[in-house]
Design an enzyme around this catalytic site. Structure first.
Site, PDB file in Angstrom:
ATOM      1  N   ARG A 198       2.845  -0.535  10.835  1.00 43.86           N
ATOM      2  CA  ARG A 198       3.892  -0.543  11.858  1.00 43.86           C
ATOM      3  C   ARG A 198       4.215  -1.898  12.469  1.00 43.86           C
ATOM      4  O   ARG A 198       5.392  -2.170  12.744  1.00 43.86           O
ATOM      5  CB  ARG A 198       3.556   0.508  12.934  1.00 43.86           C
ATOM      6  CG  ARG A 198       3.748   1.918  12.400  1.00 43.86           C
ATOM      7  CD  ARG A 198       3.018   2.964  13.203  1.00 43.86           C
ATOM      8  NE  ARG A 198       1.570   2.846  13.047  1.00 43.86           N
ATOM      9  CZ  ARG A 198       0.695   3.689  13.596  1.00 43.86           C
ATOM     10  NH1 ARG A 198       1.116   4.688  14.340  1.00 43.86           N
ATOM     11  NH2 ARG A 198      -0.594   3.515  13.392  1.00 43.86           N
ATOM     12  N   THR A 200      -9.967   4.253  11.141  1.00 43.84           N
ATOM     13  CA  THR A 200      -9.862   3.373  12.319  1.00 43.84           C
ATOM     14  C   THR A 200      -9.261   4.103  13.520  1.00 43.84           C
ATOM     15  O   THR A 200      -9.298   3.597  14.628  1.00 43.84           O
ATOM     16  CB  THR A 200      -9.018   2.119  11.996  1.00 43.84           C
ATOM     17  OG1 THR A 200      -7.898   2.503  11.216  1.00 43.84           O
ATOM     18  CG2 THR A 200      -9.827   1.094  11.249  1.00 43.84           C
ATOM     19  N   LYS A 228      -6.999   8.361  -0.515  1.00 38.25           N
ATOM     20  CA  LYS A 228      -8.286   8.800   0.078  1.00 38.25           C
ATOM     21  C   LYS A 228      -8.789  10.098  -0.549  1.00 38.25           C
ATOM     22  O   LYS A 228      -8.994  11.104   0.136  1.00 38.25           O
ATOM     23  CB  LYS A 228      -8.141   8.980   1.591  1.00 38.25           C
ATOM     24  CG  LYS A 228      -7.680   7.725   2.338  1.00 38.25           C
ATOM     25  CD  LYS A 228      -7.638   7.966   3.832  1.00 38.25           C
ATOM     26  CE  LYS A 228      -7.132   6.771   4.601  1.00 38.25           C
ATOM     27  NZ  LYS A 228      -5.686   6.495   4.429  1.00 38.25           N
ATOM     28  N   ASP A 265     -12.860  15.385  -2.729  1.00 34.05           N
ATOM     29  CA  ASP A 265     -12.888  16.702  -3.361  1.00 34.05           C
ATOM     30  C   ASP A 265     -14.203  16.787  -4.140  1.00 34.05           C
ATOM     31  O   ASP A 265     -15.063  15.917  -4.000  1.00 34.05           O
ATOM     32  CB  ASP A 265     -11.655  16.849  -4.288  1.00 34.05           C
ATOM     33  CG  ASP A 265     -11.204  18.307  -4.462  1.00 34.05           C
ATOM     34  OD1 ASP A 265     -12.082  19.162  -4.679  1.00 34.05           O
ATOM     35  OD2 ASP A 265     -10.006  18.572  -4.399  1.00 34.05           O
ATOM     36  N   LYS A 296       0.856  -1.182   0.000  1.00 32.88           N
ATOM     37  CA  LYS A 296       0.000   0.000   0.000  1.00 32.88           C
ATOM     38  C   LYS A 296       0.898   1.239   0.000  1.00 32.88           C
ATOM     39  O   LYS A 296       1.785   1.373   0.843  1.00 32.88           O
ATOM     40  CB  LYS A 296      -0.884   0.006   1.250  1.00 32.88           C
ATOM     41  CG  LYS A 296      -1.851   1.184   1.305  1.00 32.88           C
ATOM     42  CD  LYS A 296      -2.797   1.074   2.481  1.00 32.88           C
ATOM     43  CE  LYS A 296      -2.221   1.610   3.761  1.00 32.88           C
ATOM     44  NZ  LYS A 296      -2.007   3.062   3.807  1.00 32.88           N
ATOM     45  N   ASP A 350      -3.319   4.421  -1.699  1.00 28.74           N
ATOM     46  CA  ASP A 350      -4.191   4.863  -0.599  1.00 28.74           C
ATOM     47  C   ASP A 350      -4.070   6.370  -0.418  1.00 28.74           C
ATOM     48  O   ASP A 350      -3.358   6.853   0.450  1.00 28.74           O
ATOM     49  CB  ASP A 350      -3.766   4.110   0.678  1.00 28.74           C
ATOM     50  CG  ASP A 350      -4.514   4.563   1.926  1.00 28.74           C
ATOM     51  OD1 ASP A 350      -5.630   5.104   1.796  1.00 28.74           O
ATOM     52  OD2 ASP A 350      -3.980   4.359   3.034  1.00 28.74           O
TER      53      ASP A 350
HETATM   54  O1  C5P Z   1       0.816   1.174  11.118  1.00 27.38           O
HETATM   55  P1  C5P Z   1      -0.605   0.729  10.956  1.00 27.38           P
HETATM   56  O2  C5P Z   1      -0.746  -0.774  10.830  1.00 27.38           O
HETATM   57  O3  C5P Z   1      -1.526   1.321  11.989  1.00 27.38           O
HETATM   58  O4  C5P Z   1      -0.998   1.335   9.543  1.00 27.38           O
HETATM   59  C1  C5P Z   1      -2.300   1.333   9.040  1.00 27.38           C
HETATM   60  C2  C5P Z   1      -2.293   1.890   7.662  1.00 27.38           C
HETATM   61  O5  C5P Z   1      -3.621   1.869   7.180  1.00 27.38           O
HETATM   62  C3  C5P Z   1      -1.795   3.321   7.547  1.00 27.38           C
HETATM   63  O6  C5P Z   1      -1.115   3.422   6.317  1.00 27.38           O
HETATM   64  C4  C5P Z   1      -3.067   4.155   7.527  1.00 27.38           C
HETATM   65  O7  C5P Z   1      -2.930   5.320   6.757  1.00 27.38           O
HETATM   66  C5  C5P Z   1      -4.027   3.198   6.824  1.00 27.38           C
HETATM   67  N1  C5P Z   1      -5.442   3.403   7.123  1.00 27.38           N
HETATM   68  C6  C5P Z   1      -5.967   3.364   8.381  1.00 27.38           C
HETATM   69  N2  C5P Z   1      -7.300   3.555   8.591  1.00 27.38           N
HETATM   70  C7  C5P Z   1      -8.115   3.788   7.560  1.00 27.38           C
HETATM   71  C8  C5P Z   1      -7.592   3.817   6.265  1.00 27.38           C
HETATM   72  C9  C5P Z   1      -6.244   3.624   6.077  1.00 27.38           C
HETATM   73  O8  C5P Z   1      -5.234   3.119   9.339  1.00 27.38           O
HETATM   74  N3  C5P Z   1      -9.412   3.895   7.775  1.00 27.38           N
END
Ligand code: C5P
Length: 224
Positions: free
Chosen positions: A200, A116, A60, A63, A32, A58
């Site tokens: 992460r 999230t 998002k 606009d 991603k 990703d």
């Molecule tokens: O590090 P972590 O596992 O929390 O990363 C989650 C990834 O998913 C990040 O790149 C974040 O931008 C993306 N994301 C998210 N929640 C959303 C959409 C995308 O955490 N609703």
């Protein structure tokens, strides 16, 4: 299962992204590419990652309908296999995005429902996510980004073919960091998530490939 695991390349530069790509190799099917990396490295990096993996762009988009449709068209031209828009942009924007995506059959168009990290209470998040999932489906999108906690309800309401992409994945004693509604990889599969987005927990692991294999083993355990 590796084709259902998306590793978030939340790193600053192409060199970091390519190093991570090389470390993970064929253990994962998708990467991603989000705002940070795309702003820094752009389409060239997308092309490099696409040589061996599928790419979820990703960004998002949120606009006016015409601008979002044009951005979706540009994403399609990059050859990515997934791109997303924010459902908060409304039905008209989603319909315009779906119209643009139709020209790129390889690409899934996904709507973000509720981030999230959003601190809204779980009950409310589920209601908003469901409402936005219906709106996205009616507009012709392929699925939504949601938390695992909303995935089963969305599948039930929108049908099994409507895709759920779930970030907020944590396991063991991992830090939640800024995520609020988290679940482990096995629960994500059990609750009907089609694609798990992991950042992460893999990026910051001492051995990213080992962490990815750990997630895959947990995903596999559900079907095994
Ligand atoms: O590090 P972590 O596992 O929390 O990363 C989650 C990834 O998913 C990040 O790149 C974040 O931008 C993306 N994301 C998210 N929640 C959303 C959409 C995308 O955490 N609703």
């Amino acid at each position: 299962m590796k084709n259902r695991l998306m590793v978030a390349l939340d790193v600053p530069q192409a060199a970091d992204a390519l190093a991570l790509r090389d470390k993970l190799g064929d253990a994962v099917g998708w990467f991603k590419i989000g705002l940070r990396l795309f702003v820094a490295e752009g389409p060239q990096l997308v092309a490099s990652i696409r040589q061996q993996h599928r790419v979820f762009l990703d960004l998002k988009f949120h606009d006016i309908p015409n601008t979002v449709a044009q951005a979706v068209e540009s994403a399609g031209a990059l050859g990515v296999e997934m791109v997303n828009v924010h459902a908060g942009g409304g039905a008209q924007m989603l319909t315009a995005a779906a119209g643009a995506a139709a020209a790129f059959p390889q690409m899934k168009l996904i709507a973000v429902t509720v981030l999230t990290s959003d601190p809204m209470p779980a009950e409310q998040a589920r209601a908003v996510a469901l409402e936005r999932a219906h709106m996205a489906q009616d507009a012709g999108l392929h699925g939504v980004v949601c938390s695992v906690h909303e995935a089963a309800a969305i599948k039930q309401a929108c049908g099994g073919d409507f895709l759920t992409v779930t970030p907020g994945i944590r396991w063991g004693d991992q830090d939640l960091q800024d995520q609020q509604r988290v679940a482990d990889p096995a629960a994500a599969i059990a609750d009907g998530s089609d694609y798990l987005v992991v950042g992460r927990p893999i990026l910051q692991a001492p051995e990213p490939r080992v962490a990815a294999l750990e997630a895959l083993a947990m995903m596999d355990s559900v079907h095994g």
